[in-house]
Structure formats: structure tokens, C-alpha cells
Motif scaffolding. Sequence first.
Motif, PDB file in Angstrom:
ATOM      1  N   HIS A 155       0.847  -1.200   0.000  1.00 47.77           N
ATOM      2  CA  HIS A 155       0.000   0.000   0.000  1.00 47.77           C
ATOM      3  C   HIS A 155       0.885   1.253   0.000  1.00 47.77           C
ATOM      4  N   ASP A 156       1.679   1.436   1.041  1.00 52.51           N
ATOM      5  CA  ASP A 156       2.596   2.571   1.105  1.00 52.51           C
ATOM      6  C   ASP A 156       3.917   2.264   0.413  1.00 52.51           C
ATOM      7  N   HIS A 157       4.192   1.005   0.235  1.00 48.25           N
ATOM      8  CA  HIS A 157       5.394   0.547  -0.466  1.00 48.25           C
ATOM      9  C   HIS A 157       4.949  -0.571  -1.393  1.00 48.25           C
ATOM     10  N   VAL A 158       4.997  -0.287  -2.694  1.00 47.71           N
ATOM     11  CA  VAL A 158       4.570  -1.234  -3.727  1.00 47.71           C
ATOM     12  C   VAL A 158       5.785  -1.547  -4.592  1.00 47.71           C
ATOM     13  N   ALA A 159       5.988  -2.818  -4.900  1.00 46.66           N
ATOM     14  CA  ALA A 159       7.083  -3.197  -5.794  1.00 46.66           C
ATOM     15  C   ALA A 159       6.607  -4.311  -6.712  1.00 46.66           C
ATOM     16  N   LEU A 160       6.953  -4.158  -7.981  1.00 44.88           N
ATOM     17  CA  LEU A 160       6.617  -5.149  -9.000  1.00 44.88           C
ATOM     18  C   LEU A 160       7.899  -5.674  -9.613  1.00 44.88           C
ATOM     19  N   VAL A 161       7.878  -6.949  -9.975  1.00 36.81           N
ATOM     20  CA  VAL A 161       9.017  -7.551 -10.649  1.00 36.81           C
ATOM     21  C   VAL A 161       8.590  -8.020 -12.025  1.00 36.81           C
ATOM     22  N   ALA A 162       9.545  -8.042 -12.935  1.00 39.44           N
ATOM     23  CA  ALA A 162       9.377  -8.681 -14.238  1.00 39.44           C
ATOM     24  C   ALA A 162      10.142  -9.989 -14.146  1.00 39.44           C
ATOM     25  N   GLU A 163       9.432 -11.075 -14.381  1.00 38.23           N
ATOM     26  CA  GLU A 163      10.011 -12.407 -14.260  1.00 38.23           C
ATOM     27  C   GLU A 163      10.005 -13.081 -15.628  1.00 38.23           C
ATOM     28  N   ASP A 164      11.089 -13.756 -15.958  1.00 38.24           N
ATOM     29  CA  ASP A 164      11.177 -14.483 -17.219  1.00 38.24           C
ATOM     30  C   ASP A 164      10.221 -15.671 -17.147  1.00 38.24           C
ATOM     31  N   PRO A 165       9.194 -15.726 -18.015  1.00 39.69           N
ATOM     32  CA  PRO A 165       8.229 -16.824 -17.932  1.00 39.69           C
ATOM     33  C   PRO A 165       8.842 -18.190 -18.227  1.00 39.69           C
ATOM     34  N   ALA A 166       9.947 -18.216 -18.953  1.00 36.33           N
ATOM     35  CA  ALA A 166      10.606 -19.477 -19.263  1.00 36.33           C
ATOM     36  C   ALA A 166      11.516 -19.944 -18.130  1.00 36.33           C
ATOM     37  N   ARG A 167      11.833 -19.025 -17.229  1.00 34.29           N
ATOM     38  CA  ARG A 167      12.722 -19.340 -16.103  1.00 34.29           C
ATOM     39  C   ARG A 167      12.158 -18.732 -14.831  1.00 34.29           C
ATOM     40  N   PRO A 168      11.104 -19.327 -14.279  1.00 33.87           N
ATOM     41  CA  PRO A 168      10.509 -18.791 -13.049  1.00 33.87           C
ATOM     42  C   PRO A 168      11.571 -18.567 -11.977  1.00 33.87           C
ATOM     43  N   GLY A 169      11.472 -17.423 -11.338  1.00 35.76           N
ATOM     44  CA  GLY A 169      12.451 -17.064 -10.326  1.00 35.76           C
ATOM     45  C   GLY A 169      13.587 -16.218 -10.857  1.00 35.76           C
ATOM     46  N   GLU A 170      13.686 -16.052 -12.177  1.00 34.59           N
ATOM     47  CA  GLU A 170      14.703 -15.168 -12.740  1.00 34.59           C
ATOM     48  C   GLU A 170      14.089 -13.799 -12.958  1.00 34.59           C
TER      49      GLU A 170
END
Length: 164
Positions: free
Chosen positions: A56-71
Motif C-alpha cells: 500500500h505505502d510501499h509497492v514493488a513489482l518484478v518482471a520475471e522471465d516466464p521461461a525461467r521462473p524465479g529469474e
Amino acid sequence: MSAAQPRIRDITPADKAALRRLHARLSDESRYRRFHSAKTELTRGDLKYLTEIDGHDHVALVAEDPARPGELLGVVRAVRSGAGSREAEIAIVVRDDLQMHGLGAVLVDALRRRVDCEGVGALVAEVQGDNHRALRFFQGQGARQRQGGSGGGVWSLELPVRLP
């Protein structure tokens, strides 16, 4: 990165190791530009702050490689300047080999939609004055220089959350 579009999602505490790996893959310059200092590695405290967020006060989004989950390919975040504030500081980092290919814009667009739901009206980017690529990037996203700025060679750019 695979040909498939990256998966954009909220960061979670389980992303600590992946975030550490992303940080280790960044060039010294990318780390310096992101943190405004020479940050060679992320401490346990850094990882806790960067992944254990309230959404809410701190939002973070990641872009993850769909072919390598966790990357992780990149991260964008917004941290409110104060509880209940309609303004948040934005920070973004994209893996060096993927810079200048549109992933940053995808992340910023996703963050805009996400923080709009949390009541944030403007994102503020603090960009080093000699970081011409970042200045052009944010200006291309609709950011405008704020009056006064931050000083010390740092530009303060305001990016509206809702596009006109």
C-alpha cells in the motif's frame, strides 16, 4: 530472456535470493544509478526492506522471465513520501542486457496502474543530472521537472499516475 512477454507481479519475501542474483548481474554503473551510491551487494536488511513490503505505502513489482521462473529481469517500486500521501518516490532497475528494449516502460505502466488503486496520484523520480538515459526515459513517460528539485546535481521529476 525468452521471446514470451515477461510476467509482471508483486514482489514477495520469497524473492530475496532472486533479487540478490539480479543485483549481482547488474553493472557497477547500473547499481550506482539505482542506489545513488556504489552498492556492491545487498545486505539482509536491504533484502528485507526491498521484499517485505505492505503493498500500500510501499509497492514493488518484478518482471520475471516466464521461461525461467524465479529469474528477475527488472524491478520497479514506489514508496510513499508519508502515510496517506498521494505522492510516492519511484525507483526502477532493469537487467543491463535488457535495457533500452521497452521493459522499463512495461514496468512503469504496470506500477502506475497498481499505485492508482492505492490512491497515489504522482510518482517522483530522483535522477542524477548526468544520467541522460534515465532523464529521457522518464520524460518520455510524461514526467516533468519539479520546481526547486533536489539539488546536488539530482533532478526531481514528477510523473503523473494517470495518463492524460
